[in-house]
Design an enzyme around this catalytic site. Structure first.
Site, PDB file in Angstrom:
ATOM      1  N   HIS A  83       2.688   0.893   2.675  1.00  0.00           N
ATOM      2  CA  HIS A  83       3.334  -0.405   2.495  1.00  0.00           C
ATOM      3  C   HIS A  83       4.776  -0.285   2.979  1.00  0.00           C
ATOM      4  O   HIS A  83       5.446   0.717   2.707  1.00  0.00           O
ATOM      5  CB  HIS A  83       3.311  -0.826   1.031  1.00  0.00           C
ATOM      6  CG  HIS A  83       1.953  -0.694   0.388  1.00  0.00           C
ATOM      7  ND1 HIS A  83       0.858  -1.400   0.825  1.00  0.00           N
ATOM      8  CD2 HIS A  83       1.531   0.078  -0.641  1.00  0.00           C
ATOM      9  CE1 HIS A  83      -0.190  -1.078   0.084  1.00  0.00           C
ATOM     10  NE2 HIS A  83       0.201  -0.183  -0.818  1.00  0.00           N
ATOM     11  N   HIS A 116      -0.535   6.992   1.632  1.00  0.00           N
ATOM     12  CA  HIS A 116      -1.292   7.288   0.419  1.00  0.00           C
ATOM     13  C   HIS A 116      -2.729   6.802   0.512  1.00  0.00           C
ATOM     14  O   HIS A 116      -3.097   6.048   1.407  1.00  0.00           O
ATOM     15  CB  HIS A 116      -0.624   6.632  -0.795  1.00  0.00           C
ATOM     16  CG  HIS A 116      -0.604   5.135  -0.738  1.00  0.00           C
ATOM     17  ND1 HIS A 116       0.425   4.430  -0.145  1.00  0.00           N
ATOM     18  CD2 HIS A 116      -1.483   4.188  -1.182  1.00  0.00           C
ATOM     19  CE1 HIS A 116       0.187   3.131  -0.236  1.00  0.00           C
ATOM     20  NE2 HIS A 116      -0.967   2.953  -0.864  1.00  0.00           N
ATOM     21  N   ARG A 137      -3.268  -0.104   7.263  1.00  0.00           N
ATOM     22  CA  ARG A 137      -4.243   0.980   7.245  1.00  0.00           C
ATOM     23  C   ARG A 137      -4.131   1.821   8.509  1.00  0.00           C
ATOM     24  O   ARG A 137      -3.965   1.296   9.608  1.00  0.00           O
ATOM     25  CB  ARG A 137      -5.672   0.441   7.171  1.00  0.00           C
ATOM     26  CG  ARG A 137      -5.981  -0.437   5.978  1.00  0.00           C
ATOM     27  CD  ARG A 137      -7.491  -0.751   5.934  1.00  0.00           C
ATOM     28  NE  ARG A 137      -7.736  -1.903   5.082  1.00  0.00           N
ATOM     29  CZ  ARG A 137      -7.988  -3.120   5.518  1.00  0.00           C
ATOM     30  NH1 ARG A 137      -8.041  -3.344   6.822  1.00  0.00           N
ATOM     31  NH2 ARG A 137      -8.186  -4.116   4.680  1.00  0.00           N
TER      32      ARG A 137
END
Length: 260
Positions: free
Chosen positions: A101, A179, A199
């Site tokens: 993010h 992550h 992604r």
């Protein structure tokens, strides 16, 4: 206004990695047989706004009540914008994509997305469950980009720190942290109000239509903090779990759940 504890109707999200544990553990009325990965307990995003379920404001959105009573709800009579938290339950029956993010600087620089910092409180973990949190030491942007371009595909996940987890832990993931959540985990996620996710690897799987989900390689490479490794991303289990500029979370020795 007579302030009272507000309860909200959950917003369910079907996810390729989800399951039915939200029904089994929390008795949530989720569609039987569907892969429900997220239950948004508190949200104030443009397309997803929590609706109050109790009291005199039942049926109204949180944002509409804040507009009428900003000081009573937020403590700031000049409050404007979205409510500052998004709170979810996550049921990771399968592993999530490797993702990131963006932070505020990246959003400003690229002109897209909303910044997102989050934390995960582990409610339940199957034996051997893991998360992927931050890059291993020495992984540069060039090394990561080469792994994406030349593979093999699982090489991308191998560049992240694989962390065994257990119930009661709280993991902080500031914006810019590469992550993933492993399979077999039930998590409470507290985060800033954003749904921007980039992604980079989705474990070579396809959705119900037989197509892979979209990847966001360029955006992810711009967003990842390549100077952040596991040494400066903490995990806590008691006391002040999280203390960042966006939210604070405390857990007492007697408490069974997080207290926001």
């Amino acid at each position: 206004m007579n302030p009272y504890p507000l309860k909200f109707k959950p917003i369910y999200k079907q996810r390729i990695w989800g399951g039915q544990k939200l029904r089994e553990v929390f008795d949530k009325d989720i569609p039987a047989g569907e892969k429900i990965g997220e239950s948004w307990e508190l949200a104030d995003l443009p397309d997803d706004k929590s609706v109050i379920a109790n009291g005199e404001f039942a049926g109204q959105t949180l944002s509409s009540v804040i507009e009428k009573y900003p000081k009573e709800i937020t403590g700031d009579e000049n409050f404007s914008g979205a409510f500052g938290l998004l709170i979810k339950f996550l049921d990771a029956e399968d592993v999530l994509s490797v993702q990131v993010h963006p932070d505020e600087q990246t959003c400003r620089r690229t002109g897209k997305g909303e910044p997102k910092t989050e934390c995960w409180y582990i409610i339940f973990a199957e034996p051997g469950a893991v998360i992927y949190k931050g890059l291993k030491k020495g992984v540069s942007k060039e090394v990561f980009a080469e792994a994406i371009e030349k593979g093999p595909p699982r090489r991308i996940a191998e560049l992240l720190k694989k962390v065994p987890v257990e119930a009661g832990q709280c993991h902080f993931l500031p914006a810019g942290t590469a992550h993933s959540i492993g399979a077999g985990l039930l998590i409470a996620e507290i985060q800033t109000p954003s749904d921007t996710t980039y992604r980079v690897f989705d474990w070579n799987r396809v959705d119900d239509t037989g197509k892979p989900r979209a990847l966001h390689i360029e955006e992810a490479l711009e967003s990842i903090h390549f100077d952040a490794c596991d040494d400066n991303i903490s995990v806590t289990t008691i006391g002040r779990l999280i203390d960042c500029e966006y939210f604070k979370i405390d857990k007492s020795h007697q408490a069974q759940n997080c207290e926001l």
